[in-house]
Each structure stands twice: as structure tokens, then as C-alpha cells.
Design a protein around this motif. Sequence first.
Motif, PDB file in Angstrom:
ATOM      1  N   PHE A 265       0.837  -1.206   0.000  1.00  0.00           N
ATOM      2  CA  PHE A 265       0.000   0.000   0.000  1.00  0.00           C
ATOM      3  C   PHE A 265       0.868   1.250   0.000  1.00  0.00           C
ATOM      4  O   PHE A 265       1.824   1.342   0.773  1.00  0.00           O
ATOM      5  CB  PHE A 265      -0.905  -0.007   1.237  1.00  0.00           C
ATOM      6  N   THR A 266       0.539   2.177  -0.877  1.00  0.00           N
ATOM      7  CA  THR A 266       1.246   3.461  -0.881  1.00  0.00           C
ATOM      8  C   THR A 266       0.204   4.578  -0.828  1.00  0.00           C
ATOM      9  O   THR A 266      -0.937   4.395  -1.272  1.00  0.00           O
ATOM     10  CB  THR A 266       2.123   3.644  -2.133  1.00  0.00           C
ATOM     11  N   MET A 267       0.602   5.697  -0.285  1.00  0.00           N
ATOM     12  CA  MET A 267      -0.348   6.807  -0.106  1.00  0.00           C
ATOM     13  C   MET A 267       0.292   8.124  -0.516  1.00  0.00           C
ATOM     14  O   MET A 267       1.484   8.333  -0.272  1.00  0.00           O
ATOM     15  CB  MET A 267      -0.728   6.975   1.373  1.00  0.00           C
ATOM     16  N   THR A 268      -0.508   9.009  -1.067  1.00  0.00           N
ATOM     17  CA  THR A 268      -0.081  10.387  -1.221  1.00  0.00           C
ATOM     18  C   THR A 268      -1.305  11.258  -0.953  1.00  0.00           C
ATOM     19  O   THR A 268      -2.428  10.783  -1.038  1.00  0.00           O
ATOM     20  CB  THR A 268       0.514  10.666  -2.622  1.00  0.00           C
ATOM     21  N   ARG A 269      -1.070  12.513  -0.630  1.00  0.00           N
ATOM     22  CA  ARG A 269      -2.210  13.369  -0.305  1.00  0.00           C
ATOM     23  C   ARG A 269      -2.531  14.351  -1.422  1.00  0.00           C
ATOM     24  O   ARG A 269      -1.634  14.981  -1.979  1.00  0.00           O
ATOM     25  CB  ARG A 269      -1.922  14.170   0.963  1.00  0.00           C
ATOM     26  N   GLN A 270      -3.822  14.472  -1.688  1.00  0.00           N
ATOM     27  CA  GLN A 270      -4.304  15.519  -2.592  1.00  0.00           C
ATOM     28  C   GLN A 270      -4.584  16.728  -1.707  1.00  0.00           C
ATOM     29  O   GLN A 270      -5.427  16.655  -0.820  1.00  0.00           O
ATOM     30  CB  GLN A 270      -5.591  15.024  -3.266  1.00  0.00           C
ATOM     31  N   ARG A 271      -3.849  17.802  -1.924  1.00  0.00           N
ATOM     32  CA  ARG A 271      -3.970  18.920  -0.991  1.00  0.00           C
ATOM     33  C   ARG A 271      -5.213  19.757  -1.216  1.00  0.00           C
ATOM     34  O   ARG A 271      -5.755  20.350  -0.301  1.00  0.00           O
ATOM     35  CB  ARG A 271      -2.718  19.794  -1.073  1.00  0.00           C
ATOM     36  N   GLU A 272      -5.638  19.830  -2.487  1.00  0.00           N
ATOM     37  CA  GLU A 272      -6.854  20.611  -2.789  1.00  0.00           C
ATOM     38  C   GLU A 272      -7.797  19.726  -3.573  1.00  0.00           C
ATOM     39  O   GLU A 272      -7.357  18.926  -4.393  1.00  0.00           O
ATOM     40  CB  GLU A 272      -6.502  21.809  -3.673  1.00  0.00           C
ATOM     41  N   MET A 273      -9.075  19.905  -3.380  1.00  0.00           N
ATOM     42  CA  MET A 273     -10.077  19.117  -4.097  1.00  0.00           C
ATOM     43  C   MET A 273     -10.380  19.799  -5.425  1.00  0.00           C
ATOM     44  O   MET A 273     -11.159  20.749  -5.471  1.00  0.00           O
ATOM     45  CB  MET A 273     -11.379  19.039  -3.291  1.00  0.00           C
ATOM     46  N   LYS A 274      -9.728  19.334  -6.483  1.00  0.00           N
ATOM     47  CA  LYS A 274      -9.971  19.965  -7.779  1.00  0.00           C
ATOM     48  C   LYS A 274     -10.535  18.983  -8.784  1.00  0.00           C
ATOM     49  O   LYS A 274     -10.330  19.142  -9.981  1.00  0.00           O
ATOM     50  CB  LYS A 274      -8.665  20.544  -8.312  1.00  0.00           C
ATOM     51  N   GLY A 275     -11.176  17.928  -8.296  1.00  0.00           N
ATOM     52  CA  GLY A 275     -11.852  17.004  -9.196  1.00  0.00           C
ATOM     53  C   GLY A 275     -11.136  15.671  -9.346  1.00  0.00           C
ATOM     54  O   GLY A 275      -9.978  15.508  -8.954  1.00  0.00           O
TER      55      GLY A 275
ATOM     56  N   GLY B 244     -18.447  21.844 -13.303  1.00  0.00           N
ATOM     57  CA  GLY B 244     -18.299  22.198 -11.894  1.00  0.00           C
ATOM     58  C   GLY B 244     -16.978  22.886 -11.571  1.00  0.00           C
ATOM     59  O   GLY B 244     -16.591  22.967 -10.406  1.00  0.00           O
ATOM     60  N   GLY B 245     -16.241  23.331 -12.610  1.00  0.00           N
ATOM     61  CA  GLY B 245     -14.954  23.993 -12.373  1.00  0.00           C
ATOM     62  C   GLY B 245     -13.858  23.016 -11.956  1.00  0.00           C
ATOM     63  O   GLY B 245     -12.798  23.430 -11.498  1.00  0.00           O
ATOM     64  N   GLU B 246     -14.123  21.694 -12.135  1.00  0.00           N
ATOM     65  CA  GLU B 246     -13.147  20.690 -11.701  1.00  0.00           C
ATOM     66  C   GLU B 246     -12.444  20.062 -12.906  1.00  0.00           C
ATOM     67  O   GLU B 246     -13.005  20.040 -14.014  1.00  0.00           O
ATOM     68  CB  GLU B 246     -13.872  19.579 -10.926  1.00  0.00           C
ATOM     69  N   ILE B 247     -11.249  19.535 -12.673  1.00  0.00           N
ATOM     70  CA  ILE B 247     -10.542  18.828 -13.749  1.00  0.00           C
ATOM     71  C   ILE B 247     -11.148  17.424 -13.847  1.00  0.00           C
ATOM     72  O   ILE B 247     -11.097  16.654 -12.887  1.00  0.00           O
ATOM     73  CB  ILE B 247      -9.027  18.787 -13.487  1.00  0.00           C
ATOM     74  N   GLN B 248     -11.775  17.182 -14.983  1.00  0.00           N
ATOM     75  CA  GLN B 248     -12.583  15.967 -15.127  1.00  0.00           C
ATOM     76  C   GLN B 248     -11.813  14.878 -15.861  1.00  0.00           C
ATOM     77  O   GLN B 248     -11.287  15.103 -16.958  1.00  0.00           O
ATOM     78  CB  GLN B 248     -13.877  16.286 -15.899  1.00  0.00           C
ATOM     79  N   LEU B 249     -11.799  13.678 -15.264  1.00  0.00           N
ATOM     80  CA  LEU B 249     -11.199  12.523 -15.937  1.00  0.00           C
ATOM     81  C   LEU B 249     -11.919  12.262 -17.258  1.00  0.00           C
ATOM     82  O   LEU B 249     -11.304  11.903 -18.266  1.00  0.00           O
ATOM     83  CB  LEU B 249     -11.288  11.292 -15.014  1.00  0.00           C
ATOM     84  N   THR B 250     -13.224  12.453 -17.260  1.00  0.00           N
ATOM     85  CA  THR B 250     -14.020  12.226 -18.478  1.00  0.00           C
ATOM     86  C   THR B 250     -13.490  13.066 -19.646  1.00  0.00           C
ATOM     87  O   THR B 250     -13.383  12.573 -20.770  1.00  0.00           O
ATOM     88  CB  THR B 250     -15.499  12.570 -18.195  1.00  0.00           C
ATOM     89  N   ASP B 251     -13.154  14.330 -19.392  1.00  0.00           N
ATOM     90  CA  ASP B 251     -12.645  15.198 -20.466  1.00  0.00           C
ATOM     91  C   ASP B 251     -11.299  14.677 -20.984  1.00  0.00           C
ATOM     92  O   ASP B 251     -11.045  14.674 -22.190  1.00  0.00           O
ATOM     93  CB  ASP B 251     -12.472  16.644 -19.960  1.00  0.00           C
ATOM     94  N   ALA B 252     -10.436  14.238 -20.060  1.00  0.00           N
ATOM     95  CA  ALA B 252      -9.129  13.712 -20.471  1.00  0.00           C
ATOM     96  C   ALA B 252      -9.305  12.415 -21.268  1.00  0.00           C
ATOM     97  O   ALA B 252      -8.606  12.181 -22.251  1.00  0.00           O
ATOM     98  CB  ALA B 252      -8.253  13.472 -19.240  1.00  0.00           C
ATOM     99  N   LEU B 253     -10.266  11.602 -20.856  1.00  0.00           N
ATOM    100  CA  LEU B 253     -10.498  10.345 -21.578  1.00  0.00           C
ATOM    101  C   LEU B 253     -11.025  10.608 -22.987  1.00  0.00           C
ATOM    102  O   LEU B 253     -10.686   9.887 -23.928  1.00  0.00           O
ATOM    103  CB  LEU B 253     -11.484   9.463 -20.802  1.00  0.00           C
ATOM    104  N   LEU B 254     -11.830  11.639 -23.138  1.00  0.00           N
ATOM    105  CA  LEU B 254     -12.318  11.972 -24.483  1.00  0.00           C
ATOM    106  C   LEU B 254     -11.132  12.355 -25.374  1.00  0.00           C
ATOM    107  O   LEU B 254     -11.044  11.940 -26.530  1.00  0.00           O
ATOM    108  CB  LEU B 254     -13.358  13.107 -24.430  1.00  0.00           C
ATOM    109  N   GLN B 255     -10.207  13.126 -24.813  1.00  0.00           N
ATOM    110  CA  GLN B 255      -9.005  13.495 -25.568  1.00  0.00           C
ATOM    111  C   GLN B 255      -8.209  12.241 -25.926  1.00  0.00           C
ATOM    112  O   GLN B 255      -7.737  12.097 -27.054  1.00  0.00           O
ATOM    113  CB  GLN B 255      -8.154  14.460 -24.732  1.00  0.00           C
ATOM    114  N   GLN B 256      -8.106  11.323 -24.977  1.00  0.00           N
ATOM    115  CA  GLN B 256      -7.365  10.090 -25.238  1.00  0.00           C
ATOM    116  C   GLN B 256      -8.055   9.268 -26.339  1.00  0.00           C
ATOM    117  O   GLN B 256      -7.390   8.688 -27.198  1.00  0.00           O
ATOM    118  CB  GLN B 256      -7.292   9.266 -23.941  1.00  0.00           C
ATOM    119  N   ALA B 257      -9.379   9.285 -26.325  1.00  0.00           N
ATOM    120  CA  ALA B 257     -10.127   8.575 -27.372  1.00  0.00           C
ATOM    121  C   ALA B 257      -9.842   9.207 -28.735  1.00  0.00           C
ATOM    122  O   ALA B 257      -9.699   8.511 -29.741  1.00  0.00           O
ATOM    123  CB  ALA B 257     -11.628   8.617 -27.067  1.00  0.00           C
ATOM    124  N   LYS B 258      -9.751  10.541 -28.760  1.00  0.00           N
ATOM    125  CA  LYS B 258      -9.474  11.229 -30.035  1.00  0.00           C
ATOM    126  C   LYS B 258      -8.049  10.960 -30.509  1.00  0.00           C
ATOM    127  O   LYS B 258      -7.795  10.857 -31.699  1.00  0.00           O
ATOM    128  CB  LYS B 258      -9.695  12.736 -29.869  1.00  0.00           C
TER     129      LYS B 258
END
Length: 276
Positions: A97-107, A225-239
Motif C-alpha cells: 500500500f502506498t499513499m499520497t495526499r491531494q492537498r486541494e479538491m480539484k476534481g 463544476g470547475g473541476e478537472i474531469q477525468l471524463t474530459d481527459a479520456l475523451l481526448q485520449q479517445a481522439k
Amino acid sequence: MIKKCLFPVAGYGTRFLPATKSMPKEMLPVVNKPLVQYGVEEAIAAGMDQMAFVTGRGKRAITDHFDISYELEHQIAGSNKESYLTSIREVLDKARFTMTRQREMKGLGHAILTGETLIGNEPFGVVLSDDLCLNNGGDSVMAQMVKLYKQFRCSIVAIQEVPADQTEKYGVIAGESLKDGLYRVDDMIEKPSPEEAPSNLAIIGRYILTPDIFDILRDTPPGKGGEIQLTDALLQQAKNGCVMAYKFEGRRFDCGSVDGFIEATNFVYENVYKAQ
Ligand code: G1P
């Protein structure tokens, strides 16, 4: 072949307040096991042995859960209570198990990018532990996706049909159907209204991602929602190349909602816990 699984677990769990005021929502038990342990067991069943957690403040109970509790072990050693620890001991034996912290909630996209330091340059699984996926007796959902990855070598998202009025809760895909339950994605929208939705095929919290997703995420502007969306990145990856969507076998419970959580609890109690 896919050894690492990423668990974004920094979210607040507001829908379960006050229970989640000082306890991570991922530690809510479905019967006697915390949600996140179901996710880890699913990843282990898919052959993965390195669990990477993107945590946040107030989430230390998750780190403690995946460690030895020396006092507890000492206290119940040799007693008939030891059997209660069997499932978590097995998990600890089979994975690191490894852990890292997300300091701000940006999606979700930002959480995945925060996990890059734990993943490196290799394909990896992602489990959103709010979604509890069970496939009684059959391959775990992640194991089904690993099999597909071996065939296609590109990112894969798990999907499920949802009623048209529910699209606003999910990422929704559209694509070319290759065979029953398998699509090559050509469109993907995060939480579309029923009018905007390109289909009723909703993304469920299981992904296999190829590591080029990190560079794409770095360049992905904030979306819904002003957040960085995995869905948007995946669409780019699909393209850029290819993303597949897979209608998995098994049941999924939305344990991020009270209704789904209760449904999961009843199901696990009847079909898993009592059947032991
Ligand atoms: C996230 C994703 C969404 C996906 C969902 C699955 O949303 O952004 O695309 O459909 O998980 O549970 P969240 O539920 O974190 O708002």
C-alpha cells in the motif's frame, strides 16, 4: 500484467454527514467490511498487488486499516476472535500500500494526476470505492477489464445503462458497438442533462488507464463544476487513439447515496455474509 490500482479517496462524503464528519466515507461498513476493502479485494482478484491511495486530510483511518493493529493482534492472539481478522490479514499479505495526499479538491482528474507519483509509467486500474461492484462467483469487474486490456491495450471504462433522467449523475459515453457490451468511445460528456446526453451508457467507477492519461490531464482545463474531469481527459485520449467502454457482468451499487448503500447492505447481508 497490470499491477497497480489507484484509489482516489480524498472526497468528503457530504451525503453521509454526520457519519462522515470525522470518519472517511470509504470506511463506512457494508455489513462488517469497509467499502474500500471491497475495492481492494476486487483489485487483488484482478491480479493487482500494489494499491495506491490518493488521500486527503481526515483520512488516516484508511491508512491505519491497511496496516497491522499491533494492540488488536496482541489482544486476540490465540482466541476464537482471531477469525474476524482473516479477510484483512489476507489483504495485507497479498498487497502493498502506498499513499499520497491531494492537498486541494480539484476534481477526479486532479486526484488521478496526483497519483502519478505512485503509478509511474505503466497502465493501472482505478477503483472509485463508492461504487461497490459484485459478481457473485464470477470474475470481479476489474478482472473482466484486465482481460479486455490484454486484448486492446488501451484505456477502458466500465459502463452501465441508466434511466434517461439519471445521466446528470455520471460521465456518459457514445461509441461504435464492436460486439455485445463493448464500444469504441467517440464521445464522452461529464454529467450531461438528459437532453445533452449522447446515450444512456453511464461510466461506473472502474477504469483501466494507460499512463499517457497523465500528460493529457496536465493539459486538461477545468470542466463541469470547475473541476478537472477525468471524463474530459479520456475523451481526448479517445481522439488521440482509443478508449473502450465495457458493459460489465455483475451488480453495481451506488454506495455514494443512502439508497444505494442500504440496497448494498441488504444484498451483501443476504447473499454474502449469511452464505459464509
Ligand atoms: C465520477 C466521474 C463520473 C462517473 C462517476 C462514477 O463522478 O466523474 O464520470 O460516472 O464517478 O461513479 P462522481 O460520482 O465522483 O461525481
